[in-house]
Design an enzyme around this catalytic site. Structure first.
Site, short mmCIF file in Angstrom:
data_model
loop_
_atom_site.label_atom_id
_atom_site.label_comp_id
_atom_site.label_asym_id
_atom_site.label_seq_id
_atom_site.Cartn_x
_atom_site.Cartn_y
_atom_site.Cartn_z
N SER A 128 0.81 -1.19 -0.02
CA SER A 128 -0.04 -0.01 0.00
C SER A 128 0.89 1.17 -0.10
O SER A 128 1.86 1.34 0.56
CB SER A 128 -0.87 0.04 1.28
N GLU A 130 0.15 3.69 1.66
CA GLU A 130 0.21 4.02 2.94
C GLU A 130 1.67 4.06 3.49
O GLU A 130 1.81 4.47 4.62
CB GLU A 130 -0.79 3.45 4.00
N TYR A 152 -1.74 0.29 10.77
CA TYR A 152 -1.83 -0.45 9.66
C TYR A 152 -0.64 -0.27 8.37
O TYR A 152 -0.22 -1.32 8.04
CB TYR A 152 -3.01 0.12 8.85
P1 NDP Z 1 -11.46 -4.76 1.84
O1 NDP Z 1 -11.46 -4.18 3.27
O2 NDP Z 1 -12.74 -4.32 1.02
O3 NDP Z 1 -11.15 -6.23 1.94
C1 NDP Z 1 -10.69 -7.02 2.91
C2 NDP Z 1 -10.79 -8.54 2.79
O4 NDP Z 1 -9.92 -9.09 3.63
C3 NDP Z 1 -12.20 -8.79 3.02
O5 NDP Z 1 -12.38 -9.87 2.07
C4 NDP Z 1 -12.10 -9.32 4.39
O6 NDP Z 1 -13.02 -10.40 4.65
C5 NDP Z 1 -10.86 -10.13 4.24
N1 NDP Z 1 -10.36 -10.28 5.64
C6 NDP Z 1 -10.08 -9.68 6.72
N2 NDP Z 1 -9.46 -10.24 7.83
C7 NDP Z 1 -9.28 -11.67 7.41
C8 NDP Z 1 -8.51 -12.57 8.05
N3 NDP Z 1 -8.31 -12.68 9.28
N4 NDP Z 1 -8.48 -13.74 7.30
C9 NDP Z 1 -9.23 -13.92 6.11
N5 NDP Z 1 -9.51 -12.81 5.55
C10 NDP Z 1 -9.85 -11.72 5.99
O7 NDP Z 1 -9.91 -4.03 0.89
P2 NDP Z 1 -9.75 -3.96 -0.44
O8 NDP Z 1 -10.47 -4.79 -1.41
O9 NDP Z 1 -10.12 -2.45 -0.52
O10 NDP Z 1 -8.23 -4.09 -0.27
C11 NDP Z 1 -7.65 -5.29 -0.91
C12 NDP Z 1 -6.09 -5.31 -0.21
O11 NDP Z 1 -5.49 -4.27 -0.86
C13 NDP Z 1 -6.19 -5.29 1.28
O12 NDP Z 1 -5.14 -5.96 1.85
C14 NDP Z 1 -5.90 -3.79 1.49
O13 NDP Z 1 -5.23 -3.47 2.71
C15 NDP Z 1 -5.08 -3.32 0.17
N6 NDP Z 1 -5.00 -2.52 -0.42
C16 NDP Z 1 -6.00 -1.46 -0.53
C17 NDP Z 1 -6.03 -0.17 -1.14
C18 NDP Z 1 -7.39 0.22 -1.54
O14 NDP Z 1 -7.23 1.60 -1.89
N7 NDP Z 1 -8.25 -0.28 -1.89
C19 NDP Z 1 -4.76 0.38 -1.82
C20 NDP Z 1 -3.66 -0.29 -1.18
C21 NDP Z 1 -3.86 -1.40 -0.82
P3 NDP Z 1 -14.68 -9.94 5.37
O15 NDP Z 1 -15.65 -9.71 4.20
O16 NDP Z 1 -14.91 -11.37 6.23
O17 NDP Z 1 -14.25 -8.83 6.20
P1 GDR Z 2 -7.01 5.81 3.46
O1 GDR Z 2 -8.48 5.82 2.99
O2 GDR Z 2 -6.67 6.13 4.91
O3 GDR Z 2 -6.23 6.48 2.47
O4 GDR Z 2 -6.61 4.24 3.02
P2 GDR Z 2 -9.57 6.59 3.67
O5 GDR Z 2 -10.64 6.63 2.46
O6 GDR Z 2 -10.12 5.80 4.87
O7 GDR Z 2 -8.92 8.18 3.94
C1 GDR Z 2 -8.52 8.92 3.13
C2 GDR Z 2 -8.21 10.38 3.54
O8 GDR Z 2 -9.49 10.92 3.82
C3 GDR Z 2 -9.46 11.56 5.17
N1 GDR Z 2 -10.79 11.47 5.70
C4 GDR Z 2 -11.67 10.80 6.07
N2 GDR Z 2 -11.47 9.35 5.85
C5 GDR Z 2 -12.45 8.57 6.20
N3 GDR Z 2 -12.42 7.36 6.09
N4 GDR Z 2 -13.88 9.13 6.96
C6 GDR Z 2 -13.90 10.65 7.00
O9 GDR Z 2 -14.91 10.90 7.54
C7 GDR Z 2 -12.80 11.28 6.55
N5 GDR Z 2 -12.46 12.79 6.46
C8 GDR Z 2 -11.46 12.82 6.00
C9 GDR Z 2 -8.52 10.75 6.01
O10 GDR Z 2 -8.15 11.18 7.16
C10 GDR Z 2 -7.51 10.27 5.08
O11 GDR Z 2 -6.75 11.40 4.94
C11 GDR Z 2 -7.17 3.49 2.26
C12 GDR Z 2 -7.32 1.91 2.47
O12 GDR Z 2 -7.98 1.16 1.37
C13 GDR Z 2 -6.10 1.38 2.54
O13 GDR Z 2 -6.26 -0.17 3.05
C14 GDR Z 2 -5.01 1.44 1.50
O14 GDR Z 2 -4.06 0.85 1.77
C15 GDR Z 2 -4.92 2.93 1.42
O15 GDR Z 2 -6.28 3.38 1.04
C16 GDR Z 2 -3.99 3.33 -0.02
#
Ligand code: NDP
Ligand code: GDR
Length: 323
Positions: A128, A130, A152
């Site tokens: 990520s 992050e 995280y």
């Molecule tokens: P989601 O939060 O939508 O999905 C996370 C998944 O992980 C769910 O299917 C959840 O299952 C599963 N999970 C959580 N804990 C466990 C566990 N202990 N064992 C097995 N499965 C588990 O995430 P995204 O689809 O958005 O992201 C996919 C991956 O990419 C994640 O690793 C995230 O950190 C990473 N990522 C995401 C980004 C983004 O912007 N979306 C950017 C960079 C990285 P359940 O449905 O049961 O909760």
């Molecule tokens: P992020 O996503 O932390 O970048 O992680 P999120 O959408 O939660 O926050 C993005 C930015 O928005 C600001 N923010 C708020 N965020 C949330 N959730 N709710 C609010 O009310 C709000 N107001 C302002 C946050 O402070 C932050 O700066 C996501 C996840 O998908 C991670 O798993 C992944 O790794 C990174 O993106 C890349």
């Protein structure tokens, strides 16, 4: 013979789009899902895409190594995509130990299961942006030093380096995708884009009056999940495993992203947006901006959907859901 892919986190946003993409390529898709008393609800995203019957769900948890080994032995996947994680940054301060166990050590469990049961499979680790946290360079690339700012991000950094380490130690085909924020109508409701598009749809339909957010000055490099899962697949098709930044190369404030949503339905942001310190984080990532040059050059990948197009699509999807 069709190729077999195992996806952890198949019930999440990326798991759903990656499944759809791999099915379209003719793969047999297996998805690891943790046991839940609400298993019917868990498959909502796969149902949204109409593919819940086309994938095979395997009972498992990233914390259970013996189950992971058994799954690898039984499925014998050609490709493994490790998308499972406690992925919500804000929750990671509330559940730092769990986040470390799942998002960090869970990667070791996956790599160990692979090493023991299917060492020749190609492996993708969901790293990520992050990890860059308090950014050390204005534009972040594969060579930018990391500076994580949340439990995280610290856990993801462990997952990233242990993936690199297994590649270098055991010659495994393990790649790490450093993906910047990517969103879609299937994004979890707690993340800011979806919270905004759902909130705007509710206000438009008269169900709510205000939208409460935290730091609206934070800047993110936002792309569409549908584009980004293709980059994951491309990484595993290369002869040599490697690490890649996946991003759009453009950054926008949370406020600007909100304006796109409000303007799309003819509402004025300042009539409805309320800043609520409850949503401020103990430590913030102020700005992220990725350089996707390597992914473009080596994978032939680039983002095709703009932030504006995506936010409008998400607002429309939420209006439809709520009506
Ligand atoms: P989601 O939060 O939508 O999905 C996370 C998944 O992980 C769910 O299917 C959840 O299952 C599963 N999970 C959580 N804990 C466990 C566990 N202990 N064992 C097995 N499965 C588990 O995430 P995204 O689809 O958005 O992201 C996919 C991956 O990419 C994640 O690793 C995230 O950190 C990473 N990522 C995401 C980004 C983004 O912007 N979306 C950017 C960079 C990285 P359940 O449905 O049961 O909760
Ligand atoms: P992020 O996503 O932390 O970048 O992680 P999120 O959408 O939660 O926050 C993005 C930015 O928005 C600001 N923010 C708020 N965020 C949330 N959730 N709710 C609010 O009310 C709000 N107001 C302002 C946050 O402070 C932050 O700066 C996501 C996840 O998908 C991670 O798993 C992944 O790794 C990174 O993106 C890349």
């Amino acid at each position: 013979m069709a190729k077999k892919a195992l996806i952890t986190g198949i019930t999440g946003q990326d798991g759903a789009y990656l499944s759809e993409f791999l099915l379209s390529k003719g793969y047999d898709v297996y998805g690891l899902a943790r046991r839940s008393s609400t298993a019917d609800v868990n498959l909502t995203r796969l149902k949204w895409l109409g593919i819940e019957k086309d994938v095979q769900i395997v009972d498992g948890n990233l914390l259970d190594l013996s189950g992971l080994i058994r799954s690898m032995q039984e499925i014998a996947p050609d490709e493994v995509y490790n998308l499972a994680a406690q992925s919500f940054v804000a929750s990671s301060w509330q559940q730092p130990i769990l986040t470390g166990q799942v998002t960090g050590l869970g990667v070791s469990n996956m790599l160990e299961a692979l090493r023991i049961a299917k060492p020749d499979a190609h492996y993708y680790q969901a790293s990520s942006s992050e990890m860059y946290g308090l950014v050390q360079q204005p534009v972040q690339s594969e060579t930018t030093p990391f500076y994580p700012r949340s439990p995280y991000a610290v856990a993801k950094l462990y997952g990233h380096w242990i993936t690199v380490n297994y590649r270098e130690s055991f010659n495994m085909h393990a790649s790490s995708g450093i993906l910047f924020n990517h969103e879609s109508p299937l994004r979890g409701i707690e993340f800011v884009t979806r919270k905004v598009t759902d909130g705007v749809a509710r206000i438009k339909l008269g169900l709510e009056k205000e939208l409460r957010l935290g730091n609206i000055n934070a800047k993110r490099d936002w792309g569409h999940a549908k584009d980004y899962v293709q980059a994951m697949w491309l990484m595993l098709q290369q002869d040599i495993p490697d690490d890649y930044v996946v991003s759009t190369g453009r950054t926008t404030t949370v406020r600007e992203m909100c304006e796109v949503a409000f303007n799309h339905v003819g509402l004025n942001i300042d009539d409805h947006l309320v800043i609520d310190p409850a949503f401020f984080r103990p430590a913030e990532v102020d700005i992220l901006l990725g350089d996707p040059s390597k992914a473009k050059e080596k994978l032939g990948w680039s983002a095709t959907i703009t932030m504006e197009e995506m936010i409008k699509e998400m607002v429309e999807a939420d209006l439809k859901r709520l009506s």
